[in-house]
Design a protein around this motif. Structure first.
Motif, PDB file in Angstrom:
ATOM      1  N   GLU A   1       0.846  -1.205   0.000  1.00  0.00           N
ATOM      2  CA  GLU A   1       0.000   0.000   0.000  1.00  0.00           C
ATOM      3  C   GLU A   1       0.879   1.252   0.000  1.00  0.00           C
TER       4      GLU A   1
ATOM      5  N   ASP B   1      -0.821  -4.661   2.993  1.00  0.00           N
ATOM      6  CA  ASP B   1      -0.983  -3.382   3.680  1.00  0.00           C
ATOM      7  C   ASP B   1      -0.192  -3.547   4.969  1.00  0.00           C
TER       8      ASP B   1
ATOM      9  N   ASP C   1      -2.417  -1.352   8.602  1.00  0.00           N
ATOM     10  CA  ASP C   1      -3.712  -0.734   8.311  1.00  0.00           C
ATOM     11  C   ASP C   1      -4.235  -0.059   9.588  1.00  0.00           C
ATOM     12  N   GLY C   2      -4.684   1.178   9.406  1.00  0.00           N
ATOM     13  CA  GLY C   2      -5.239   1.909  10.550  1.00  0.00           C
ATOM     14  C   GLY C   2      -4.161   2.566  11.396  1.00  0.00           C
TER      15      GLY C   2
ATOM     16  N   TYR D   1     -18.049   0.027  15.543  1.00  0.00           N
ATOM     17  CA  TYR D   1     -17.088   0.523  14.544  1.00  0.00           C
ATOM     18  C   TYR D   1     -15.877   1.107  15.249  1.00  0.00           C
TER      19      TYR D   1
ATOM     20  N   GLY E   1     -12.987   1.959  13.401  1.00  0.00           N
ATOM     21  CA  GLY E   1     -12.199   2.754  12.456  1.00  0.00           C
ATOM     22  C   GLY E   1     -10.985   2.009  11.952  1.00  0.00           C
TER      23      GLY E   1
ATOM     24  N   PHE F   1      -9.882  -1.306   9.952  1.00  0.00           N
ATOM     25  CA  PHE F   1     -10.464  -2.360   9.104  1.00  0.00           C
ATOM     26  C   PHE F   1     -10.193  -3.747   9.674  1.00  0.00           C
TER      27      PHE F   1
ATOM     28  N   TYR G   1     -17.912  -0.220   3.907  1.00  0.00           N
ATOM     29  CA  TYR G   1     -17.378   1.099   3.581  1.00  0.00           C
ATOM     30  C   TYR G   1     -17.915   1.372   2.174  1.00  0.00           C
TER      31      TYR G   1
ATOM     32  N   LYS H   1     -13.443   3.954  -0.269  1.00  0.00           N
ATOM     33  CA  LYS H   1     -12.065   4.286   0.160  1.00  0.00           C
ATOM     34  C   LYS H   1     -11.116   3.091   0.117  1.00  0.00           C
TER      35      LYS H   1
ATOM     36  N   ARG I   1      -8.885  -0.274  -0.551  1.00  0.00           N
ATOM     37  CA  ARG I   1      -8.149  -0.722  -1.737  1.00  0.00           C
ATOM     38  C   ARG I   1      -8.403  -2.209  -1.997  1.00  0.00           C
TER      39      ARG I   1
END
Ligand code: AHG
Ligand code: MN
Ligand code: MN
Length: 321
Positions: free
Chosen positions: A89, A110, A113-114, A221, A223, A225, A242, A252, A254
């Motif tokens: 990413e 990735d 992530d986050g 949630y 935030g 993933f 999402y 948003k 990928r």
């Protein structure tokens, strides 16, 4: 099979992969990624939370942790001797490692992530998608494995090589031992994890959310993933989405290194993963950085979302145009 006196919980990752007759090079690759996670954990626990002063192709400011996690994984994969190409990413283009595709794998990941959640001490993760051979630009249906590592109160690893979804937890010796096998997601959930800004939801998504709320489904949630998907997988029910937003038709997330691997895992667990119009795994990517809307989790809830989107976003638009 478990040796007498040995609880199944002492089956480590390598043994589990071997017992599932996974190809030796793929066992090595998955175990190398698990090893890399130990250095990523260390960078999360102790690393600099600041910005790296650079940005990725999406124009997103790279945090020092993004760049560090990316470097750790790239180095591991580069030296693994079983990788043909890799894609991160955090990179602009595919990173070629070996022109020889035979017996090798191509990896999209990735690395963190986050990452922006680390400085508020929320859970983050690493997501990995694995294809055999040299080609990364293919539909997610062709993946041979997918996995993620979740850095939360516990560090856990979830993988599938197409033979069920299995969870491992890292012990005090930093070994990943089996915790759950053949994770299954029920058809209908009682939690939903809605990404993106609600005021930008299209009529289809908005109607879907209202139907969930009328059913008394709870909002969960974080935030992140990886923890948000992990919750649906390990609670065995629920839906994360999402969606396509007004002004952002592709949402948003990928396709290559976020949605395809998670869709592979969720489908292996008996769930569904949709763009809102059809399976994520059937999308033929045009570019390595393609994005897509996503509705992923309990099958009936995903089908319900598709129904509202078909009725209120697609057919409505056709009538209007
Ligand atoms: P990344 O940190 O790799 O850029 O991904 C973050 C993603 C994903 O973790 C999460 O589902 C989504 O961003 C949340 O986006 P919003 O902040 O727009 O809700
Ligand atoms: Mn991400
Ligand atoms: Mn990331």
């Amino acid at each position: 099979m478990v040796e007498p006196g040995k609880s199944k919980f002492q089956i480590d990752l390598r043994r589990h992969l071997r017992e599932h007759e996974v190809d030796d090079n793929l066992v090595h690759l998955i175990c190398e990624i698990a090893e890399a996670s130990k250095y990523i954990i260390n960078s999360i626990r102790t690393g600099d939370l600041g910005v790296a002063g650079t940005s990725n192709l999406y124009g997103e400011q790279q945090l020092a942790l993004d760049v560090l996690a990316d470097r750790i994984l790239r180095k591991r994969l580069d030296h693994s001797r079983v990788v043909a190409n890799m894609m991160s990413e955090e990179a602009d283009e595919i990173i070629p490692i070996s022109p020889d595709c035979e017996g090798k794998y191509s990896v999209a990941f990735d690395p963190l992530d986050g990452s922006s959640l680390v400085d508020v001490n929320l859970a983050v993760g690493t997501i990995v998608s694995i294809f055999s051979g040299c080609d990364l630009l293919q539909s997610g249906r062709n993946q041979v494995a997918a996995m993620y590592i979740l850095y939360g109160p516990r560090t856990t690893l979830v993988y599938s090589t197409g033979n069920g979804v299995h969870e491992f937890s890292m012990n005090h010796l930093m070994e990943f031992n089996l915790v759950r096998e053949n994770i299954q997601i029920g058809k209908k959930g009682s939690l939903y994890s809605p990404g993106g800004q609600r005021n930008l939801y299209t009529p289809g998504t908005e109607a879907f959310v209202q139907q969930l709320e009328e059913r008394g489904v709870k909002l969960r949630y974080s935030g992140g993933f990886v923890p948000d998907i992990n919750q649906v997988l390990l609670k065995g029910q629920g839906i994360f989405f999402y969606p396509h937003l007004k002004g952002k038709p592709n949402g948003k997330l990928r396709l290559l290194f976020e949605l395809s691997p998670m869709a592979f895992l969720v489908e292996q667990a008996g769930g569904a993963a949709s763009t809102g119009r059809g399976p994520i795994l059937d999308v033929e990517p045009e570019h390595i950085h393609d994005r897509s809307p996503v509705f992923i989790g309990s099958k009936d809830d995903v089908a319900l979302a598709e129904k509202f989107i078909r009725k209120l976003d697609i057919e409505k638009k056709k009538v209007a145009s």
